[in-house]
Design an enzyme around this catalytic site. Structure first.
Site, PDB file in Angstrom:
ATOM      1  N   CYS A  24       0.825  -1.213   0.000  1.00 47.17           N
ATOM      2  CA  CYS A  24       0.000   0.000   0.000  1.00 47.17           C
ATOM      3  C   CYS A  24       0.861   1.265   0.000  1.00 47.17           C
ATOM      4  O   CYS A  24       1.680   1.454   0.903  1.00 47.17           O
ATOM      5  CB  CYS A  24      -0.907  -0.023   1.225  1.00 47.17           C
ATOM      6  SG  CYS A  24      -1.796   1.520   1.510  1.00 47.17           S
ATOM      7  N   TRP A  28      -7.797  -7.116   4.470  1.00 46.27           N
ATOM      8  CA  TRP A  28      -6.397  -7.285   4.857  1.00 46.27           C
ATOM      9  C   TRP A  28      -6.284  -8.376   5.915  1.00 46.27           C
ATOM     10  O   TRP A  28      -6.943  -8.323   6.953  1.00 46.27           O
ATOM     11  CB  TRP A  28      -5.826  -5.990   5.414  1.00 46.27           C
ATOM     12  CG  TRP A  28      -5.627  -4.900   4.410  1.00 46.27           C
ATOM     13  CD1 TRP A  28      -6.266  -3.694   4.363  1.00 46.27           C
ATOM     14  CD2 TRP A  28      -4.705  -4.908   3.315  1.00 46.27           C
ATOM     15  NE1 TRP A  28      -5.805  -2.954   3.304  1.00 46.27           N
ATOM     16  CE2 TRP A  28      -4.848  -3.666   2.643  1.00 46.27           C
ATOM     17  CE3 TRP A  28      -3.775  -5.831   2.830  1.00 46.27           C
ATOM     18  CZ2 TRP A  28      -4.092  -3.332   1.515  1.00 46.27           C
ATOM     19  CZ3 TRP A  28      -3.022  -5.502   1.698  1.00 46.27           C
ATOM     20  CH2 TRP A  28      -3.185  -4.268   1.059  1.00 46.27           C
ATOM     21  N   ARG A  69     -14.743   1.624   6.000  1.00 42.84           N
ATOM     22  CA  ARG A  69     -13.751   0.829   5.304  1.00 42.84           C
ATOM     23  C   ARG A  69     -12.612   0.438   6.242  1.00 42.84           C
ATOM     24  O   ARG A  69     -12.242   1.203   7.135  1.00 42.84           O
ATOM     25  CB  ARG A  69     -13.187   1.606   4.119  1.00 42.84           C
ATOM     26  CG  ARG A  69     -14.183   1.820   2.982  1.00 42.84           C
ATOM     27  CD  ARG A  69     -14.339   0.578   2.145  1.00 42.84           C
ATOM     28  NE  ARG A  69     -15.427   0.719   1.163  1.00 42.84           N
ATOM     29  CZ  ARG A  69     -15.867  -0.284   0.415  1.00 42.84           C
ATOM     30  NH1 ARG A  69     -15.317  -1.484   0.532  1.00 42.84           N
ATOM     31  NH2 ARG A  69     -16.858  -0.099  -0.435  1.00 42.84           N
ATOM     32  N   VAL A  70     -12.065  -0.751   6.001  1.00 47.95           N
ATOM     33  CA  VAL A  70     -10.935  -1.242   6.786  1.00 47.95           C
ATOM     34  C   VAL A  70      -9.677  -1.055   5.948  1.00 47.95           C
ATOM     35  O   VAL A  70      -9.437  -1.781   4.984  1.00 47.95           O
ATOM     36  CB  VAL A  70     -11.133  -2.717   7.172  1.00 47.95           C
ATOM     37  CG1 VAL A  70      -9.891  -3.271   7.845  1.00 47.95           C
ATOM     38  CG2 VAL A  70     -12.335  -2.853   8.102  1.00 47.95           C
ATOM     39  N   THR A  71      -8.902  -0.049   6.296  1.00 51.99           N
ATOM     40  CA  THR A  71      -7.730   0.329   5.513  1.00 51.99           C
ATOM     41  C   THR A  71      -6.484   0.313   6.376  1.00 51.99           C
ATOM     42  O   THR A  71      -6.541   0.280   7.606  1.00 51.99           O
ATOM     43  CB  THR A  71      -7.913   1.739   4.926  1.00 51.99           C
ATOM     44  OG1 THR A  71      -8.069   2.678   6.010  1.00 51.99           O
ATOM     45  CG2 THR A  71      -9.134   1.808   4.016  1.00 51.99           C
ATOM     46  N   VAL A  72      -5.340   0.347   5.713  1.00 47.87           N
ATOM     47  CA  VAL A  72      -4.054   0.575   6.370  1.00 47.87           C
ATOM     48  C   VAL A  72      -3.480   1.859   5.782  1.00 47.87           C
ATOM     49  O   VAL A  72      -3.815   2.222   4.653  1.00 47.87           O
ATOM     50  CB  VAL A  72      -3.083  -0.617   6.143  1.00 47.87           C
ATOM     51  CG1 VAL A  72      -3.528  -1.825   6.925  1.00 47.87           C
ATOM     52  CG2 VAL A  72      -2.927  -0.950   4.664  1.00 47.87           C
ATOM     53  N   GLU A  74      -5.173   7.912   8.865  1.00 49.15           N
ATOM     54  CA  GLU A  74      -4.957   8.861   7.775  1.00 49.15           C
ATOM     55  C   GLU A  74      -3.443   9.080   7.610  1.00 49.15           C
ATOM     56  O   GLU A  74      -2.804   9.744   8.419  1.00 49.15           O
ATOM     57  CB  GLU A  74      -5.663  10.183   8.066  1.00 49.15           C
ATOM     58  CG  GLU A  74      -5.355  11.300   7.072  1.00 49.15           C
ATOM     59  CD  GLU A  74      -5.475  10.878   5.624  1.00 49.15           C
ATOM     60  OE1 GLU A  74      -4.453  10.956   4.912  1.00 49.15           O
ATOM     61  OE2 GLU A  74      -6.570  10.453   5.215  1.00 49.15           O
ATOM     62  N   SER A  75      -2.891   8.541   6.539  1.00 49.20           N
ATOM     63  CA  SER A  75      -1.433   8.532   6.369  1.00 49.20           C
ATOM     64  C   SER A  75      -0.833   9.928   6.278  1.00 49.20           C
ATOM     65  O   SER A  75       0.261  10.175   6.793  1.00 49.20           O
ATOM     66  CB  SER A  75      -1.056   7.728   5.129  1.00 49.20           C
ATOM     67  OG  SER A  75      -1.521   8.349   3.939  1.00 49.20           O
ATOM     68  N   TYR A  99      -5.447   5.083  -9.095  1.00 49.14           N
ATOM     69  CA  TYR A  99      -6.597   4.280  -8.676  1.00 49.14           C
ATOM     70  C   TYR A  99      -7.850   4.683  -9.443  1.00 49.14           C
ATOM     71  O   TYR A  99      -8.670   3.832  -9.805  1.00 49.14           O
ATOM     72  CB  TYR A  99      -6.826   4.429  -7.172  1.00 49.14           C
ATOM     73  CG  TYR A  99      -5.769   3.746  -6.341  1.00 49.14           C
ATOM     74  CD1 TYR A  99      -5.907   2.412  -5.977  1.00 49.14           C
ATOM     75  CD2 TYR A  99      -4.625   4.427  -5.927  1.00 49.14           C
ATOM     76  CE1 TYR A  99      -4.935   1.774  -5.223  1.00 49.14           C
ATOM     77  CE2 TYR A  99      -3.649   3.801  -5.184  1.00 49.14           C
ATOM     78  CZ  TYR A  99      -3.800   2.471  -4.824  1.00 49.14           C
ATOM     79  OH  TYR A  99      -2.827   1.839  -4.087  1.00 49.14           O
TER      80      TYR A  99
END
Length: 328
Positions: free
Chosen positions: A63, A96, A130-133, A148-149, A195
């Site tokens: 990611c 994930w 949503r399940v995010t990294v 939040e990156s 994307y």
């Protein structure tokens, strides 16, 4: 990429039928900030003081958003203060996975949980979203600080300086106003643009994404012909936010996401710049091209239903970059 609805898992992809075939990314849900003294940050609540061994990152090597946080963890000398759990590269019907049965995947280093969604549910049992990294986890409060990156990297940039003594400032105050529009254009048309092109389900949506994407690459090529880094002669967060997209571009976005008007290797300045950043001390170890190629080709069934992982390309990121102080 599934989601939770009132604490229940649903294997549900983004619904592009409501957006004319366009991919629309959802906003991050957890927006707290680690600060040096625990005072509140720009959003969320306070109480997240910078401390050694208190925080933990859940990331995917594949990611680009999670990759940002790994880079800043390295550049700011936080490896001994903040632990990491790396997910499996395959993101399938359960989202994930924290299965350690793949080279480089670690499993959940804190609780032995099976899926990233379980980390979210541990923090908020009835969560919807949503399940995010990445996931930045607080071990003391057993809570998610942030997913939040763009905000996590700014926390890492300064919050722990008093503990590490690392004063390297990648978001210098005198450049912040100039950095913001550069970040915004790169995010919209390139970081997220790949994307929007790759996940488009109509020709119109694809065309709307791909034209500004390559306009931005042309703009960056010209900008880097006149200066060494995006903001001049010093490297900033803008460069590292760009890097995580560039390093994936030829390997996955060019073919898998149909971003194939040109490759990064076809842009002399961008290609040299990418090699310079890859060769920056500590950065190579944050790049796992096997996870990158495996994840994109194997996980996106709607794009690659037979899950065939392509053979190439061969990219020599360690070749001399030629971008010394006098040549850029």
């Amino acid at each position: 990429m599934g989601l939770l609805v009132d604490g229940e898992w649903r294997d549900q992809w983004y619904d592009t039928s409501k957006t004319g075939g366009a991919f629309k990314r959802t906003e991050a849900k957890f927006r707290n900030w680690i600060t040096a003294d625990g005072s509140p940050g720009p959003s969320g609540e306070g109480g997240f003081e910078a401390e050694a061994d208190r925080y933990h990152l859940y990331v995917s090597y594949a990611c680009p958003w999670a990759h940002r946080t790994l880079i800043f963890r390295t550049l700011k000398g936080l490896e001994d203060l903040i632990g990491v759990s790396v997910v499996h590269p395959d993101m399938l019907h359960d989202g994930w996975s924290l299965d350690p049965d793949y080279p480089g995947a670690t499993g959940d280093q804190l609780y032995g949980l099976a899926f990233a969604r379980d980390v979210y549910l541990k923090a908020e049992p009835t969560m919807s979203g949503r399940v995010t990294v990445p996931i930045l986890w607080d071990r003391k409060r057993e809570a998610i600080v942030s997913n939040e990156s763009s905000e996590i990297i700014r926390m890492f940039n300064s919050a722990f300086d008093g503990l590490t003594g690392n004063q390297n400032d990648l978001w210098p105050e005198h450049l912040r106003e100039a950095i913001e529009p550069v970040n915004a254009r790169i995010y919209d048309t390139l970081n997220n643009g790949v994307y929007k092109a790759g996940f488009a389900t109509t020709q119109t949506a694809y065309d709307a994404a791909i034209v500004p994407l390559f306009d931005t690459l042309d703009w960056l090529e010209d900008r880097l012909s006149q200066q060494r880094y995006l903001m001049g002669d010093i490297i900033t967060e803008a460069d590292w936010r760009l890097f995580t997209t560039l390093v994936r571009f030829d390997a996955v976005y060019h073919g898998h996401f149909k971003c194939n008007r040109a490759r990064i290797v076809d842009y002399p300045n961008l290609w040299g710049y990418l090699r310079e950043l890859y060769q920056w001390p500590g950065i190579k170890a944050t790049v796992n091209m096997d996870h990158i190629r495996r994840h994109y080709h194997y996980s996106h069934e709607s794009i690659n239903p037979h899950r065939i992982v392509s053979i190439g390309p061969n990219l020599d990121f360690e070749a001399p970059h030629g971008r010394d102080a006098t040549s850029a």
